[in-house]
Scaffold this active site. Structure first.
Site, PDB file in Angstrom:
ATOM      1  N   HIS A   1       0.850  -1.194   0.000  1.00 47.29           N
ATOM      2  CA  HIS A   1       0.000   0.000   0.000  1.00 47.29           C
ATOM      3  C   HIS A   1       0.883   1.240   0.000  1.00 47.29           C
ATOM      4  O   HIS A   1       2.062   1.177   0.376  1.00 47.29           O
ATOM      5  CB  HIS A   1      -0.920  -0.005   1.222  1.00 47.29           C
ATOM      6  CG  HIS A   1      -2.011  -1.014   1.124  1.00 47.29           C
ATOM      7  ND1 HIS A   1      -2.485  -1.697   2.214  1.00 47.29           N
ATOM      8  CD2 HIS A   1      -2.726  -1.458   0.060  1.00 47.29           C
ATOM      9  CE1 HIS A   1      -3.451  -2.515   1.827  1.00 47.29           C
ATOM     10  NE2 HIS A   1      -3.599  -2.398   0.527  1.00 47.29           N
TER      11      HIS A   1
ATOM     12  N   THR B   1       2.435  -5.472  -8.319  1.00 43.27           N
ATOM     13  CA  THR B   1       1.352  -4.631  -8.803  1.00 43.27           C
ATOM     14  C   THR B   1       1.885  -3.260  -9.207  1.00 43.27           C
ATOM     15  O   THR B   1       2.904  -2.797  -8.683  1.00 43.27           O
ATOM     16  CB  THR B   1       0.255  -4.474  -7.725  1.00 43.27           C
ATOM     17  OG1 THR B   1       0.854  -4.039  -6.509  1.00 43.27           O
ATOM     18  CG2 THR B   1      -0.485  -5.780  -7.494  1.00 43.27           C
TER      19      THR B   1
ATOM     20  N   THR C   1       2.368   0.499  -9.428  1.00 37.45           N
ATOM     21  CA  THR C   1       3.414   1.427  -8.996  1.00 37.45           C
ATOM     22  C   THR C   1       4.518   0.700  -8.239  1.00 37.45           C
ATOM     23  O   THR C   1       5.688   1.046  -8.370  1.00 37.45           O
ATOM     24  CB  THR C   1       2.806   2.538  -8.114  1.00 37.45           C
ATOM     25  OG1 THR C   1       1.748   3.156  -8.818  1.00 37.45           O
ATOM     26  CG2 THR C   1       3.845   3.572  -7.740  1.00 37.45           C
TER      27      THR C   1
ATOM     28  N   GLY D   1      -3.117  -2.318  -7.768  1.00 37.12           N
ATOM     29  CA  GLY D   1      -3.980  -3.113  -6.885  1.00 37.12           C
ATOM     30  C   GLY D   1      -5.457  -2.784  -6.994  1.00 37.12           C
ATOM     31  O   GLY D   1      -6.279  -3.667  -7.265  1.00 37.12           O
TER      32      GLY D   1
ATOM     33  N   ASP E   1      -4.514  -6.802  -7.514  1.00 33.46           N
ATOM     34  CA  ASP E   1      -4.695  -7.747  -6.401  1.00 33.46           C
ATOM     35  C   ASP E   1      -5.418  -9.003  -6.889  1.00 33.46           C
ATOM     36  O   ASP E   1      -5.071 -10.123  -6.518  1.00 33.46           O
ATOM     37  CB  ASP E   1      -5.494  -7.109  -5.261  1.00 33.46           C
ATOM     38  CG  ASP E   1      -4.766  -5.964  -4.588  1.00 33.46           C
ATOM     39  OD1 ASP E   1      -3.522  -5.918  -4.653  1.00 33.46           O
ATOM     40  OD2 ASP E   1      -5.447  -5.099  -4.007  1.00 33.46           O
TER      41      ASP E   1
ATOM     42  N   ASP F   1      -1.174  -1.491   4.692  1.00 33.98           N
ATOM     43  CA  ASP F   1      -1.405  -0.407   5.650  1.00 33.98           C
ATOM     44  C   ASP F   1      -2.664  -0.748   6.435  1.00 33.98           C
ATOM     45  O   ASP F   1      -3.775  -0.592   5.937  1.00 33.98           O
ATOM     46  CB  ASP F   1      -1.561   0.921   4.903  1.00 33.98           C
ATOM     47  CG  ASP F   1      -1.800   2.097   5.839  1.00 33.98           C
ATOM     48  OD1 ASP F   1      -1.771   1.905   7.072  1.00 33.98           O
ATOM     49  OD2 ASP F   1      -2.014   3.211   5.321  1.00 33.98           O
TER      50      ASP F   1
ATOM     51  N   HIS G   1     -10.359  -1.057  -1.973  1.00 31.61           N
ATOM     52  CA  HIS G   1     -10.413  -2.420  -2.518  1.00 31.61           C
ATOM     53  C   HIS G   1     -10.168  -3.448  -1.403  1.00 31.61           C
ATOM     54  O   HIS G   1      -9.519  -4.461  -1.590  1.00 31.61           O
ATOM     55  CB  HIS G   1      -9.411  -2.581  -3.664  1.00 31.61           C
ATOM     56  CG  HIS G   1      -7.990  -2.285  -3.291  1.00 31.61           C
ATOM     57  ND1 HIS G   1      -7.545  -1.041  -2.915  1.00 31.61           N
ATOM     58  CD2 HIS G   1      -6.909  -3.089  -3.231  1.00 31.61           C
ATOM     59  CE1 HIS G   1      -6.262  -1.104  -2.641  1.00 31.61           C
ATOM     60  NE2 HIS G   1      -5.848  -2.330  -2.820  1.00 31.61           N
TER      61      HIS G   1
ATOM     62  N   ASP H   1     -10.666  -7.132  -2.068  1.00 34.80           N
ATOM     63  CA  ASP H   1      -9.589  -7.764  -2.832  1.00 34.80           C
ATOM     64  C   ASP H   1      -8.435  -8.144  -1.908  1.00 34.80           C
ATOM     65  O   ASP H   1      -7.819  -9.202  -2.056  1.00 34.80           O
ATOM     66  CB  ASP H   1      -9.067  -6.824  -3.932  1.00 34.80           C
ATOM     67  CG  ASP H   1     -10.133  -6.481  -4.956  1.00 34.80           C
ATOM     68  OD1 ASP H   1     -11.103  -7.253  -5.085  1.00 34.80           O
ATOM     69  OD2 ASP H   1      -9.997  -5.441  -5.614  1.00 34.80           O
TER      70      ASP H   1
ATOM     71  N   ARG I   1      -6.962 -14.652   2.128  1.00 36.64           N
ATOM     72  CA  ARG I   1      -7.673 -15.931   2.157  1.00 36.64           C
ATOM     73  C   ARG I   1      -7.029 -16.944   1.210  1.00 36.64           C
ATOM     74  O   ARG I   1      -6.800 -18.095   1.564  1.00 36.64           O
ATOM     75  CB  ARG I   1      -9.141 -15.715   1.790  1.00 36.64           C
ATOM     76  CG  ARG I   1     -10.022 -16.927   1.965  1.00 36.64           C
ATOM     77  CD  ARG I   1     -11.468 -16.631   1.616  1.00 36.64           C
ATOM     78  NE  ARG I   1     -11.666 -16.339   0.210  1.00 36.64           N
ATOM     79  CZ  ARG I   1     -11.673 -17.263  -0.759  1.00 36.64           C
ATOM     80  NH1 ARG I   1     -11.488 -18.524  -0.464  1.00 36.64           N
ATOM     81  NH2 ARG I   1     -11.872 -16.926  -2.014  1.00 36.64           N
TER      82      ARG I   1
END
Length: 152
Positions: free
Chosen positions: A13, A39, A41, A80, A85, A105, A112, A115, A121
């Site tokens: 994040h 992901t 950036t 993301g 994600d 974070d 999101h 996601d 999970r």
């Protein structure tokens, strides 16, 4: 015995991107022996950091060849929130990710969030190594099992 090459997904994040970049810099030699997926950036920042730490280099082709090398070593996905994600989640489900390093974070609600929960999970469901902080990421990278080609 053949050297084990892992597929390592890297996500962070905004508030934790610099921490992930610093971690990648510290572990650059180890990470470059594996394939990385990141992901948006985050992938751009990781590639820039690798190039800054490697340039000027002894590569025959110079900067352009080095850029192609790092583009190859760090596969870029969507940002993301724009589906990156979910792309990583799909790769986990298809057995294409061995390790997920996700510096999230936890002090801010993300747009999101579902996601993010999904990634957590799936990492648990498919039994892949999963770190959400630097200490755990360091433990994964320094584990003797990380380099054991026979460990599944």
């Amino acid at each position: 015995m053949e050297k084990k090459r892992l597929k390592i997904a890297l996500v962070a994040h905004d508030a934790r991107k610099q921490e992930l970049i610093d971690w990648c810099r510290f572990n650059m030699d180890t990470l470059l022996n594996h394939d990385m997926i990141a992901t948006g950036t985050t992938s751009k920042l990781i590639k820039e950091m690798f190039m800054e730490n490697d340039y000027p280099s002894e590569y025959i082709g110079g900067y352009d060849e080095m850029k192609r090398y790092y583009d190859y070593k760090v596969k870029s996905l969507l940002s993301g929130p724009l589906g990156g994600d979910q792309q990583i989640g799909a790769m986990i489900a298809q057995g294409e990710i061995d390790v997920l390093i996700f510096f999230c974070d936890n002090l801010a609600v993300q747009g999101h969030q579902n996601d993010i929960y999904g990634l957590t999970r799936l990492a648990s469901l498919y039994n892949i190594a999963f770190a959400t902080n630097r200490t755990t990421a360091d433990m994964i990278l320094t584990s003797p099992l990380f380099k054991d080609a026979n460990y599944k």
